[in-house]
Motif scaffolding. Sequence first.
Motif, mmCIF file in Angstrom:
data_model
loop_
_atom_site.group_PDB
_atom_site.id
_atom_site.type_symbol
_atom_site.label_atom_id
_atom_site.label_comp_id
_atom_site.label_asym_id
_atom_site.label_seq_id
_atom_site.Cartn_x
_atom_site.Cartn_y
_atom_site.Cartn_z
ATOM 1 N N GLY A 1 -86.831 72.526 1.146
ATOM 2 C CA GLY A 1 -87.897 72.380 0.157
ATOM 3 C C GLY A 1 -89.041 71.506 0.637
ATOM 4 O O GLY A 1 -90.012 71.298 -0.080
ATOM 5 N N THR A 2 -88.951 71.009 1.850
ATOM 6 C CA THR A 2 -90.011 70.195 2.439
ATOM 7 C C THR A 2 -90.788 71.089 3.395
ATOM 8 O O THR A 2 -90.306 71.419 4.480
ATOM 9 C CB THR A 2 -89.414 68.969 3.188
ATOM 10 N N TRP A 3 -91.971 71.514 2.969
ATOM 11 C CA TRP A 3 -92.724 72.512 3.733
ATOM 12 C C TRP A 3 -93.114 72.034 5.122
ATOM 13 O O TRP A 3 -93.139 72.823 6.065
ATOM 14 C CB TRP A 3 -93.947 72.981 2.960
ATOM 15 N N SER A 4 -93.379 70.767 5.287
ATOM 16 C CA SER A 4 -93.722 70.270 6.624
ATOM 17 C C SER A 4 -92.518 70.327 7.559
ATOM 18 O O SER A 4 -92.668 70.581 8.754
ATOM 19 C CB SER A 4 -94.255 68.837 6.555
ATOM 20 N N LEU A 5 -91.335 70.125 7.027
ATOM 21 C CA LEU A 5 -90.112 70.251 7.825
ATOM 22 C C LEU A 5 -89.923 71.711 8.243
ATOM 23 O O LEU A 5 -89.614 72.009 9.404
ATOM 24 C CB LEU A 5 -88.906 69.759 7.016
ATOM 25 N N ALA A 6 -90.159 72.624 7.320
ATOM 26 C CA ALA A 6 -90.074 74.055 7.622
ATOM 27 C C ALA A 6 -91.128 74.447 8.656
ATOM 28 O O ALA A 6 -90.857 75.240 9.567
ATOM 29 C CB ALA A 6 -90.242 74.868 6.343
ATOM 30 N N ASP B 1 -99.132 82.027 -0.827
ATOM 31 C CA ASP B 1 -100.553 82.364 -0.848
ATOM 32 C C ASP B 1 -101.022 82.695 0.574
ATOM 33 O O ASP B 1 -100.564 82.069 1.530
ATOM 34 C CB ASP B 1 -101.306 81.131 -1.384
ATOM 35 N N PRO B 2 -101.904 83.675 0.757
ATOM 36 C CA PRO B 2 -102.361 84.026 2.109
ATOM 37 C C PRO B 2 -103.072 82.882 2.832
ATOM 38 O O PRO B 2 -103.212 82.917 4.053
ATOM 39 C CB PRO B 2 -103.327 85.188 1.893
ATOM 40 N N TYR B 3 -103.496 81.872 2.109
ATOM 41 C CA TYR B 3 -104.139 80.712 2.736
ATOM 42 C C TYR B 3 -103.122 79.680 3.221
ATOM 43 O O TYR B 3 -103.483 78.718 3.884
ATOM 44 C CB TYR B 3 -105.099 80.029 1.752
ATOM 45 N N ASP B 4 -101.857 79.865 2.882
ATOM 46 C CA ASP B 4 -100.837 78.876 3.228
ATOM 47 C C ASP B 4 -100.614 78.840 4.737
ATOM 48 O O ASP B 4 -100.288 79.847 5.362
ATOM 49 C CB ASP B 4 -99.528 79.204 2.509
ATOM 50 N N GLY B 5 -100.766 77.664 5.318
ATOM 51 C CA GLY B 5 -100.629 77.493 6.758
ATOM 52 C C GLY B 5 -99.210 77.628 7.271
ATOM 53 O O GLY B 5 -98.999 77.735 8.481
ATOM 54 N N LEU B 6 -98.221 77.640 6.385
ATOM 55 C CA LEU B 6 -96.837 77.796 6.818
ATOM 56 C C LEU B 6 -96.625 79.139 7.519
ATOM 57 O O LEU B 6 -95.725 79.287 8.332
ATOM 58 C CB LEU B 6 -95.888 77.656 5.623
ATOM 59 N N THR C 1 -96.508 63.247 6.181
ATOM 60 C CA THR C 1 -95.929 64.588 6.258
ATOM 61 C C THR C 1 -95.846 65.119 7.688
ATOM 62 O O THR C 1 -95.005 65.964 7.973
ATOM 63 C CB THR C 1 -96.721 65.588 5.390
ATOM 64 N N THR C 2 -96.689 64.617 8.582
ATOM 65 C CA THR C 2 -96.611 65.084 9.968
ATOM 66 C C THR C 2 -95.300 64.651 10.622
ATOM 67 O O THR C 2 -94.835 65.304 11.558
ATOM 68 C CB THR C 2 -97.798 64.574 10.809
ATOM 69 N N VAL C 3 -94.704 63.599 10.122
ATOM 70 C CA VAL C 3 -93.400 63.178 10.640
ATOM 71 C C VAL C 3 -92.368 64.266 10.362
ATOM 72 O O VAL C 3 -91.529 64.573 11.210
ATOM 73 C CB VAL C 3 -92.970 61.820 10.038
ATOM 74 N N TYR C 4 -92.449 64.898 9.176
ATOM 75 C CA TYR C 4 -91.521 65.977 8.855
ATOM 76 C C TYR C 4 -91.674 67.142 9.832
ATOM 77 O O TYR C 4 -90.682 67.750 10.235
ATOM 78 C CB TYR C 4 -91.740 66.483 7.427
#
Length: 146
Positions: free
Chosen positions: A57-62, A92-97, A26-29
């Motif tokens: 829809g790919t959160w790591s890409l976002a 969620d408030p814990y979401d790192g995004l 996922t870090t590649v995204y």
Amino acid sequence: MALGACDHRPAVPFLSDLAQRSLDATTVYAALGDSIVRLRGAEEGTPAPVRWCLDSGTWSLADGALRAVAMLRSVPDPETVDHILDVLEPLDPYDGLRFWAAAAAAGWPGERVRAFLETCAAGPRQDVAEAASLSMEGKYRTYGLL
């Protein structure tokens, strides 16, 4: 990420294709999102590639896309800011995004941005809270490429 940092624009089709594949790492995204925003943004402006990454829809890409916005200290147009917040507010408030948006928002105007930052600053994640607090003061923190 190096392709984006080096402004190698011919890589955009390859990176965009790769971003749409199923990858285990996922870090590649995240690196792809960052590079796509940097490279496409230089030609098209920031809104189109940011929206493309957020809507994938790919959160790591976002996450990578928002990272580039923060690192470049980009101030997206109001419609793109609203789109970013529409994606992030229900999380969620814990979401790192939320982190990179909170870090990027130092230069973003508007009450909705202020409310988002206040929510992040009061949230449970220290990294997000610190980024939001700095942004509410209109300050950017310097982050390294990696």
